[in-house]
Design an enzyme around this catalytic site. Structure first.
Site, PDB file in Angstrom:
ATOM      1  N   SER A  61       0.831  -1.258  -0.426  1.00 30.65           N
ATOM      2  CA  SER A  61      -0.521   0.132  -0.040  1.00 30.65           C
ATOM      3  C   SER A  61       0.961   1.190   0.115  1.00 30.65           C
ATOM      4  CB  SER A  61      -0.927   0.302   1.310  1.00 30.65           C
ATOM      5  OG  SER A  61      -1.825   0.470   0.811  1.00 30.65           O
ATOM      6  N   ASP A 115     -10.231  -3.788  -4.852  1.00 34.72           N
ATOM      7  CA  ASP A 115      -9.735  -3.346  -3.959  1.00 34.72           C
ATOM      8  C   ASP A 115     -10.086  -1.625  -3.944  1.00 34.72           C
ATOM      9  OD1 ASP A 115      -7.889  -1.148  -2.751  1.00 34.72           O
ATOM     10  OD2 ASP A 115      -6.036  -2.162  -3.658  1.00 34.72           O
ATOM     11  N   HIS A 151      -8.311  -4.532  -0.686  1.00 34.46           N
ATOM     12  CA  HIS A 151      -6.978  -4.215  -0.449  1.00 34.46           C
ATOM     13  C   HIS A 151      -5.875  -4.802   0.745  1.00 34.46           C
ATOM     14  CE1 HIS A 151      -4.126  -0.545  -1.071  1.00 34.46           C
ATOM     15  NE2 HIS A 151      -4.103  -0.492   0.163  1.00 34.46           N
TER      16      HIS A 151
HETATM   17  C1  MLT Z   1      -1.673   5.834   0.171  1.00 34.67           C
HETATM   18  O1  MLT Z   1      -2.170   6.984   0.305  1.00 34.67           O
HETATM   19  O2  MLT Z   1      -0.345   5.845   0.045  1.00 34.67           O
HETATM   20  C2  MLT Z   1      -2.182   5.000  -0.844  1.00 34.67           C
HETATM   21  O3  MLT Z   1      -3.538   5.402  -0.229  1.00 34.67           O
HETATM   22  C3  MLT Z   1      -2.873   3.820   0.305  1.00 34.67           C
HETATM   23  C4  MLT Z   1      -2.528   4.030   1.709  1.00 34.67           C
HETATM   24  O4  MLT Z   1      -1.753   4.551   2.342  1.00 34.67           O
HETATM   25  O5  MLT Z   1      -4.061   3.677   1.844  1.00 34.67           O
END
Ligand code: MLT
Length: 206
Positions: free
Chosen positions: A108, A158, A189
């Site tokens: 992520s 996701d 996710h």
């Molecule tokens: C981010 O902010 O890098 C992406 O939206 C993924 C997350 O951290 O939620």
């Protein structure tokens, strides 16, 4: 953009018993920390050395690797600065522990800064597994990623990463010369057993 030379990351370093395995750079998601992915790293690459920093940005109480303006909307100036900080930290850790360039395993937010490292500081990584990654830049910089392997694992359901976005990232990395394997799993996710299996197999080819 100034490069910020700092080695000041809270982190864990676990030396591995198998010097033949490339070290892993573990990059956690939003709200995680340096301990989050250690178990995953040990499971998918037994014997590999593990280097796991904590993101230095706080969103409320949640550590991240760079600032965002809203979900999926990144502060690209901060992203660039933080990417250089992280690349400098990796260089420092490699020297201190005598390591070759690591393979990043990012989840992520950690996957997004790993993608940014590939594009801005390709020398910092041997390659990367990007788990639930997005395109970090609206207009990606050009980079020479020849010889680098990248695994992109996306979730078909996701709710955070639009499918087209991960595809755009995979195309960018591939057009930059990386050998990209992009798989879309029947998952959201969060990571699934399918992710672990694909990641283990991909790392086994390193
Ligand atoms: C981010 O902010 O890098 C992406 O939206 C993924 C997350 O951290 O939620």
């Amino acid at each position: 953009m100034d490069t910020v030379a700092t080695t000041d990351f809270i982190h864990v370093y676990e030396p591995g018993a198998d010097a033949g395995r490339p070290p892993l750079l573990l990059l956690h998601g939003t709200g995680g920390d340096e301990r989050d992915l250690l178990g995953l790293g040990r499971a998918v690459a037994p014997g590999a050395s593990l280097l796991s920093p904590r993101g230095r940005v706080l969103e409320g109480a949640m550590p991240r690797f760079f600032r965002r303006l809203a979900e999926g909307v990144f502060d690209e100036e901060d992203l660039r600065r933080r990417t250089h900080e992280l690349a400098d930290f990796i260089g420092w850790a490699r020297q201190r522990h005598g390591l070759p360039a690591p393979l990043a395993v990012g989840f992520s937010n950690g996957a997004n800064i790993a993608a940014s490292l590939l594009l801005l500081r390709p020398e910092a990584l041997a390659g990367a597994a990007l788990l639930r990654a997005m395109s970090p830049f609206a207009k990606p910089p050009t980079a020479d990623l020849g010889g680098k392997r990248v695994l992109v694992l996306s979730g078909a359901m996701d709710p955070i990463v639009p499918a087209g976005d991960a595809q755009r990232l995979a195309r960018t990395l591939s057009a930059s010369g990386a050998s990209v394997d992009h798989r879309i799993l029947p998952a959201g996710h969060g990571l699934s057993q399918g992710d672990i299996g694909l990641l283990t197999g991909w790392l086994g080819q390193a």
